[in-house]
Design an enzyme around this catalytic site. Structure first.
Site, PDB file in Angstrom:
ATOM      1  NE  ARG A   1      48.546  34.469 -17.822  1.00 34.53           N
ATOM      2  CZ  ARG A   1      47.736  33.752 -17.063  1.00 34.53           C
ATOM      3  NH1 ARG A   1      47.393  32.535 -17.438  1.00 34.53           N
ATOM      4  NH2 ARG A   1      47.289  34.241 -15.922  1.00 34.53           N
TER       5      ARG A   1
ATOM      6  CE1 TYR B   1      50.673  30.282  -4.430  1.00 37.21           C
ATOM      7  CE2 TYR B   1      50.334  30.261  -2.050  1.00 37.21           C
ATOM      8  CZ  TYR B   1      50.742  30.919  -3.204  1.00 37.21           C
ATOM      9  OH  TYR B   1      51.220  32.205  -3.125  1.00 37.21           O
TER      10      TYR B   1
ATOM     11  N   GLY C   1      52.799  37.026   3.623  1.00 33.78           N
ATOM     12  CA  GLY C   1      51.510  36.436   3.977  1.00 33.78           C
ATOM     13  C   GLY C   1      50.422  37.207   3.251  1.00 33.78           C
TER      14      GLY C   1
HETATM   15  P1  NDP Z   1      47.863  38.839  -8.699  1.00 32.13           P
HETATM   16  O1  NDP Z   1      46.850  37.816  -9.097  1.00 32.13           O
HETATM   17  O2  NDP Z   1      47.393  40.217  -8.418  1.00 32.13           O
HETATM   18  O3  NDP Z   1      49.015  38.901  -9.809  1.00 32.13           O
HETATM   19  C1  NDP Z   1      49.539  37.731 -10.363  1.00 32.13           C
HETATM   20  C2  NDP Z   1      50.316  38.085 -11.602  1.00 32.13           C
HETATM   21  O4  NDP Z   1      50.866  36.894 -12.160  1.00 32.13           O
HETATM   22  C3  NDP Z   1      49.456  38.743 -12.671  1.00 32.13           C
HETATM   23  O5  NDP Z   1      50.141  39.852 -13.189  1.00 32.13           O
HETATM   24  C4  NDP Z   1      49.335  37.671 -13.736  1.00 32.13           C
HETATM   25  O6  NDP Z   1      49.274  38.281 -15.013  1.00 32.13           O
HETATM   26  C5  NDP Z   1      50.661  36.930 -13.557  1.00 32.13           C
HETATM   27  N1  NDP Z   1      50.638  35.584 -14.136  1.00 32.13           N
HETATM   28  C6  NDP Z   1      49.896  34.526 -13.738  1.00 32.13           C
HETATM   29  N2  NDP Z   1      50.120  33.486 -14.554  1.00 32.13           N
HETATM   30  C7  NDP Z   1      51.022  33.909 -15.474  1.00 32.13           C
HETATM   31  C8  NDP Z   1      51.661  33.300 -16.584  1.00 32.13           C
HETATM   32  N3  NDP Z   1      51.408  32.013 -16.940  1.00 32.13           N
HETATM   33  N4  NDP Z   1      52.536  34.018 -17.313  1.00 32.13           N
HETATM   34  C9  NDP Z   1      52.797  35.296 -16.987  1.00 32.13           C
HETATM   35  N5  NDP Z   1      52.243  35.928 -15.952  1.00 32.13           N
HETATM   36  C10 NDP Z   1      51.364  35.234 -15.211  1.00 32.13           C
HETATM   37  O7  NDP Z   1      48.603  38.237  -7.421  1.00 32.13           O
HETATM   38  P2  NDP Z   1      49.809  38.815  -6.527  1.00 32.13           P
HETATM   39  O8  NDP Z   1      50.394  40.010  -7.115  1.00 32.13           O
HETATM   40  O9  NDP Z   1      49.329  38.839  -5.154  1.00 32.13           O
HETATM   41  O10 NDP Z   1      50.820  37.605  -6.650  1.00 32.13           O
HETATM   42  C11 NDP Z   1      52.137  37.765  -7.141  1.00 32.13           C
HETATM   43  C12 NDP Z   1      53.007  36.663  -6.578  1.00 32.13           C
HETATM   44  O11 NDP Z   1      53.051  36.781  -5.169  1.00 32.13           O
HETATM   45  C13 NDP Z   1      52.505  35.253  -6.877  1.00 32.13           C
HETATM   46  O12 NDP Z   1      53.625  34.444  -7.138  1.00 32.13           O
HETATM   47  C14 NDP Z   1      51.835  34.843  -5.573  1.00 32.13           C
HETATM   48  O13 NDP Z   1      51.856  33.456  -5.390  1.00 32.13           O
HETATM   49  C15 NDP Z   1      52.706  35.542  -4.569  1.00 32.13           C
HETATM   50  N6  NDP Z   1      52.117  35.809  -3.265  1.00 32.13           N
HETATM   51  C16 NDP Z   1      50.927  36.481  -3.120  1.00 32.13           C
HETATM   52  C17 NDP Z   1      50.431  36.735  -1.849  1.00 32.13           C
HETATM   53  C18 NDP Z   1      49.146  37.444  -1.618  1.00 32.13           C
HETATM   54  O14 NDP Z   1      48.555  37.283  -0.523  1.00 32.13           O
HETATM   55  N7  NDP Z   1      48.651  38.267  -2.528  1.00 32.13           N
HETATM   56  C19 NDP Z   1      51.175  36.343  -0.664  1.00 32.13           C
HETATM   57  C20 NDP Z   1      52.388  35.613  -0.923  1.00 32.13           C
HETATM   58  C21 NDP Z   1      52.848  35.393  -2.181  1.00 32.13           C
HETATM   59  P3  NDP Z   1      48.396  37.772 -16.260  1.00 32.13           P
HETATM   60  O15 NDP Z   1      47.175  37.116 -15.729  1.00 32.13           O
HETATM   61  O16 NDP Z   1      48.142  39.035 -17.023  1.00 32.13           O
HETATM   62  O17 NDP Z   1      49.315  36.848 -16.980  1.00 32.13           O
HETATM   63  C1  8X3 Z   2      49.605  33.688  -0.273  1.00 35.85           C
HETATM   64  C2  8X3 Z   2      49.643  33.985   1.191  1.00 35.85           C
HETATM   65  O1  8X3 Z   2      48.722  33.365   3.454  1.00 35.85           O
HETATM   66  O2  8X3 Z   2      47.184  33.328   1.538  1.00 35.85           O
HETATM   67  O3  8X3 Z   2      50.789  33.119  -0.666  1.00 35.85           O
HETATM   68  O4  8X3 Z   2      48.889  31.611   1.735  1.00 35.85           O
HETATM   69  S1  8X3 Z   2      48.557  33.006   2.020  1.00 35.85           S
END
Ligand code: NDP
Ligand code: 8X3
Length: 254
Positions: A38, A153, A184
């Site tokens: 976004r 979540y 994780g």
């Molecule tokens: P960030 O918050 O750094 O990045 C999340 C991304 O998702 C951003 O680029 C954001 O972009 C985008 N996003 C959110 N909502 C929307 C939307 N409606 N449309 C388009 N883009 C969207 O988090 P992470 O990189 O850590 O997370 C990435 C993925 O990995 C997620 O699915 C998260 O659940 C998963 N994850 C993360 C972990 C962690 O510990 N960090 C562990 C396990 C899984 P923008 O706001 O510009 O739209």
């Molecule tokens: C995010 C990883 O361990 O914070 O998906 O749930 S944890």
């Protein structure tokens, strides 16, 4: 064994965290990357950093028509997507289910589940027609292991896991691969978003331990995508060494 060299990669959530790191990783290997999220300003910065091989696309994955239109109008040479990386997603809140905000739950479901299936459904038919492709989605350990406050979540990430396995069944024999990457704790903007922008609370999550980095996750995505075409990694589960499992809780009388 010849490795797969993706020509074009479509990355959602490219403005931050894993998605931005995945964009950098594939761009460094010479791939073209459609970088979707976004926040247009962030995507513009990424494109300026990486050059014309990155196409920024401002997109809210919750908008079903916008997703279909964005995929249908991809210009050459970005039109034929070899790898879709579904990274857009978020957690909102860490409170118990009985007091959680239903709007937060809805946004997680709309983004992590519905947005992911909109993107997948828009891109997979082209992959099937070309007889090759790879859908790599970001699940989470939260989809397998319950923890207090994980509620909706964790539910969305269990969906991503099972959707990926079922997608693989449907794509049997097409040459299209499917992988679910389930990390994780990794230090991105994830916890800042989860706590509504409260950076102090977010920093406390990673205090005194070494979390994984976005680069660690990008490397696992890149590895799965560049294995020879006859190899499909179904699931990658990875954690920080400092994170593991807790005992069951027992509520005792008295
Ligand atoms: P960030 O918050 O750094 O990045 C999340 C991304 O998702 C951003 O680029 C954001 O972009 C985008 N996003 C959110 N909502 C929307 C939307 N409606 N449309 C388009 N883009 C969207 O988090 P992470 O990189 O850590 O997370 C990435 C993925 O990995 C997620 O699915 C998260 O659940 C998963 N994850 C993360 C972990 C962690 O510990 N960090 C562990 C396990 C899984 P923008 O706001 O510009 O739209
Ligand atoms: C995010 C990883 O361990 O914070 O998906 O749930 S944890």
């Amino acid at each position: 064994m010849t490795s797969t060299q993706p020509g074009t990669v479509f990355v959602t959530g490219a403005s931050s965290g894993f998605g931005a790191a995945v964009t950098r990783r594939f761009a460094a290997a010479g791939a073209r990357v459609v970088a979707a999220a976004r926040r247009a300003d962030r995507l513009g910065d990424l494109a300026a950093e990486l050059g014309p091989q990155v196409l920024p696309v401002t997109l809210d994955v919750r908008d079903r028509e916008a997703v279909a239109a964005a995929v249908a109008s991809l210009p050459e040479p970005f039109a034929e997507v070899d790898v879709l990386v579904n990274s857009a997603g978020l957690a909102l809140g860490l409170g118990p289910a009985q007091t959680a905000d239903l709007d937060d739950w809805e946004q997680m479901i709309d983004t992590n589940c519905k947005g992911l299936v909109y993107c997948t459904r828009a891109i997979v038919p082209g992959m099937v027609a070309r007889g090759r492709g790879h859908v790599i989605s970001l699940g989470s350990v939260a989809g397998t292991y319950p923890y207090p406050g994980g509620n909706a979540y964790g539910g969305t990430k269990a969906f991503v896991h099972q959707f990926s396995l079922n997608l693989r069944s449907d794509l049997h024999g097409t040459g299209v691969r499917v992988t679910c990457v389930e990390p994780g704790m990794a230090d991105t903007e994830f916890s800042t978003v989860r706590f509504g922008g409260d950076k102090t609370k977010a920093d406390a999550v990673y205090a005194g331990m070494q979390p994984m980095t976005a680069g660690d996750i990008a490397e696992s995505v890149y590895w799965a995508a560049t294995l020879p075409p006859h190899v499909n990694v179904n699931v990658i589960e990875l954690m920080a060494t400092a994170q593991s499992f807790a005992p069951f809780q027992v509520a005792r009388a008295g």
